[in-house]
Design a protein around this motif. Structure first.
Motif, PDB file in Angstrom:
ATOM      1  N   THR A  19      -5.274  -3.689   0.445  1.00 49.06           N
ATOM      2  CA  THR A  19      -4.575  -4.834  -0.318  1.00 49.06           C
ATOM      3  C   THR A  19      -5.381  -6.007  -0.271  1.00 49.06           C
ATOM      4  N   VAL A  37      -0.939  -9.735  -5.739  1.00 47.98           N
ATOM      5  CA  VAL A  37      -1.006  -9.050  -4.621  1.00 47.98           C
ATOM      6  C   VAL A  37      -1.476  -7.704  -5.439  1.00 47.98           C
ATOM      7  N   HIS A  39      -2.790  -3.665  -4.587  1.00 48.54           N
ATOM      8  CA  HIS A  39      -2.856  -2.816  -3.724  1.00 48.54           C
ATOM      9  C   HIS A  39      -3.283  -1.577  -4.362  1.00 48.54           C
ATOM     10  N   THR A  99      -0.554  -2.943   3.920  1.00 46.07           N
ATOM     11  CA  THR A  99       0.392  -2.251   2.943  1.00 46.07           C
ATOM     12  C   THR A  99       1.177  -3.377   1.912  1.00 46.07           C
ATOM     13  N   GLY A 100       0.599  -4.718   2.159  1.00 44.59           N
ATOM     14  CA  GLY A 100       1.468  -5.779   1.598  1.00 44.59           C
ATOM     15  C   GLY A 100       0.979  -7.127   2.067  1.00 44.59           C
ATOM     16  N   SER A 161       7.199  -1.392  -5.181  1.00 47.33           N
ATOM     17  CA  SER A 161       6.880  -2.841  -4.538  1.00 47.33           C
ATOM     18  C   SER A 161       8.193  -3.140  -4.034  1.00 47.33           C
TER      19      SER A 161
END
Length: 678
Positions: A19, A37, A39, A99-100, A161
């Motif tokens: 990420t 963002v 990923h 993951t974020g 998401s």
């Protein structure tokens, strides 16, 4: 698509691979250019704009304290007391995860009275792939869906998401979602709100590489610019670690954010090689990951060949204007030899024998590609030619389409045989032979093959007079020497392909002001016809390129030159917050007081960050031969960073501690059991 990649130099970047979050210096994610963002090469959140009472905070401060953190401060003057001093402001504390991202919004008041305000977060997601973003393209935002309570989600192609905004009222206004908090702010107080976005990707290729931690030696030096660079580089490298989903124990370094946050043969190998003093486990994971994808057949569309090491791997095809790369692409002429060199060097740094032995079949396959398949036209040199017509036209590390030029600026015609590739292959042949011999296997005629290559190279590649000659950049398709003076010649140092006298001439040539201009090594001399300070490969400075040459100078017995060139990078690093980018402009220190960014450069970039460890090795004159039980320390004189003390450097199951005084004399040395000074 415009074909013009967006600029990155003015963005705030935080990451925890796979990420990466890119925003303006004000902290806002506006969906412009590369902002968002990302990923696993998909933009899972393209917009995240915070307002207070419908107004954006006025930005006054940005900080990137660690690789995965960002802090942003903006004024809310409409809420404050009368007078010149701001009394209400907003801070965003951002943390990126594998993951974020999570973010805390902090409203701070020193006002004399209570204030009530409405804070809104407006968000959107477009799931644009990285290649579309890089090519200047865009995609319509995906419609959000309520996910219950304070959550909303977006979905596309199996990737989801999810945004959660604790305590907020969340509404859907396609193509955006809005989270709203009503905040009562007492006098002289602060209030904290929070939100997060999480990506779910069942088809992900890679996960964060948390099975390996890089060594974190304690380093003290009189010149604190160097220690600051080293600290930042190691934290950035930790954030770039990746592993295959099915092999989480085999960790490698993703090449760089945001364009190349994936597995690259050449980049991941060079990063692991430069980082051997802080992690042998990283080298092991890199070797095994690449070995699993080693070529087994001939395929012109992908560039695959038996024994060949891949160039890059992505979740899907990589489509740019004028280029179309398959998801697994082998278009590299140098990664195979570099893989062999990494295996040998990792063994010397202490990779266990059973792990080396398990890779000997891959070693033999790689050596067969080098000696049997890399010379495509029978002239005795390794060259490349993109047979697909849609891949990389240039397949060395300088892989832009115009990278290989004559001194008059004209471009070389393929197939191209690069100088440094011959050096890598010579080194790989000798190191492969040494490995096979050490493990009781017959090396065949590898030594003789390398000797023949050295003779041919000496006959064909040198240009200019005997006193002022230097190795050409390449031979072109007509076998003419491509005579532009470039940094490529520096990669020959330490490979063994050039002798002591030739290495001395190369070292002197590289340290000339047309190449080493004050902030690092230019990729091309500013006296050459094709030079441009803002060219990707024809005049810019690449920190890893400089570091490889520093390493080569040290290995070739030129420690003072290594120190001089290495300190140019140290001087440059502070202008980039000690986060050396992929490359920067080739303007010299006489042209500008500080380095000028290359505006679309990745940062952090794995081999740029690894350059700091290469400088540490050169400033110590450090070499290890664990199988032989020896460690060499031969610092340059005087020490370029003044007194230098290193403790806790991982080596052979223990640690190395060393101190060097300002004169470059080793005053203390403690070695792990079983090792002795060379």
């Amino acid at each position: 698509m415009s074909g013009r990649q967006p600029l990155l130099h003015d963005l705030a970047i935080a990451l925890c691979a796979p990420t990466v979050v890119l925003s303006g210096q004000d902290g806002q994610l506006r969906g412009d250019g590369t902002q968002g963002v990302l990923h696993g090469d998909l933009r899972v959140l393209s917009e995240a704009v915070v307002t207070v009472d419908g107004r954006e905070p006025e930005p006054i401060g940005t900080a990137e304290p660690t690789a995965g953190r960002g802090d942003f401060t903006g004024l809310l003057r409409h809420l404050g007391d009368p007078g010149p001093d701001p009394t209400v402001w907003l801070r965003r504390h951002r943390t990126v995860t594998a993951t974020g991202m999570t973010e805390e919004i902090e409203l701070v008041s020193t006002a004399g009275d209570a204030r009530r305000c409405t804070v809104e977060l407006t968000a959107a997601a477009d799931f644009a792939p990285i290649e579309l973003i890089k090519d200047g393209g865009s995609r319509e935002a995906v419609a959000p869906e309520p996910a219950g309570g304070d959550a909303v989600r977006w979905s596309c192609g199996g990737v989801t998401s999810t945004l959660r905004a604790g305590g907020a009222a969340v509404t859907v206004r396609p193509p955006r979602a809005v989270a709203r908090w009503t905040v009562d702010l007492p006098p002289a107080s602060s209030v904290r709100l929070g939100w997060e976005v999480t990506a779910s990707d069942p088809e992900a290729l890679f996960v964060h590489g948390d099975a390996v931690r890089l060594g974190a030696p304690r380093v003290q030096a009189d010149d604190r610019r160097f220690t600051s660079l080293l600290r930042r580089s190691l934290t950035d490298l930790e954030a770039l670690l990746l592993a295959e989903l099915d092999h989480p124990e085999d960790v490698f370094v993703g090449a760089g954010a945001p364009w190349y946050l994936t597995l690259f043969g050449r980049d991941s190998i060079w990063a692991a090689r430069l980082l051997l003093p802080v992690s042998v486990r990283l080298a092991a994971g890199t070797l095994r990951t690449l070995a699993r994808a080693q070529g087994t057949a001939f395929d012109a569309a992908t560039g695959e060949a038996p024994g060949k090491i891949m160039h890059e791997r992505r979740r899907g095809g990589f489509e740019l204007t004028g280029m179309s790369l398959p998801a697994l692409y082998y278009g590299t002429v140098d990664a195979t030899a570099l893989w062999v060199c990494l295996l040998h060097d990792a063994w010397r740094w202490g990779l266990p024998e059973d792990e080396v032995r398990a890779l000997l079949p891959n070693l033999r396959a790689a050596l067969e590609w080098i000696t049997e398949h890399s010379d495509t036209d029978g002239d005795g040199f390794a060259e490349y030619l993109d047979e697909s017509g849609r891949g990389l036209a240039n397949q060395g590390w300088k892989d832009s389409g115009d990278a290989v030029r004559f001194a008059d600026g004209s471009q070389a015609r393929p197939p191209v045989a690069l100088a440094e590739v011959q050096g890598y292959q010579y080194e790989a042949a000798l190191k492969g032979a040494a490995l096979l011999t050490a493990f009781g296997e017959d090396p065949g005629g590898l030594d003789a093959w390398a000797g023949d290559l050295a003779r041919r190279f000496r006959e064909r590649f040198w240009v200019g007079t005997k006193e002022a000659g230097y190795p050409a950049l390449a031979l072109d398709g007509d076998k003419a020497a491509v005579d532009a003076p470039t940094s490529n010649m520096g990669h020959l140092l330490g490979t063994g392909l050039v002798d002591t006298a030739e290495s001395e001439r190369i070292g002197a040539r590289l340290l000339g002001g047309d190449l080493a201009a004050g902030f690092g090594l230019r990729t091309m001399s500013n006296a050459a016809g094709g030079y441009s300070a803002l060219s990707y490969h024809c005049g810019s400075v690449w920190p890893h390129d400089t570091a490889i040459v520093v390493r080569g100078l040290a290995d070739a017995g030129q420690p003072e030159r290594a120190a001089e060139l290495g300190m140019q990078l140290v001087r440059a690093a502070g202008s980039f917050g000690d986060r050396l980018p992929e490359l920067f402009a080739g303007y010299g220190s006489e042209e500008t007081p500080v380095p000028v960014p290359y505006p679309a450069s990745c940062r952090p970039q794995a081999w740029s960050a690894a350059a700091a460890v290469a400088l540490l090795s050169a400033f110590l004159g450090l070499r290890a031969d664990v199988p032989a039980g020896t460690v060499t320390l031969a610092p340059p004189r005087p020490s370029p960073v003044g007194a230098l003390r290193v403790s806790g450097l991982p080596l052979a199951g223990g640690t190395l501690d060393v101190a060097v005084d300002r004169d470059g004399t080793v005053t203390e040395m403690r070695l792990p059991p079983g090792l002795r000074p060379a």
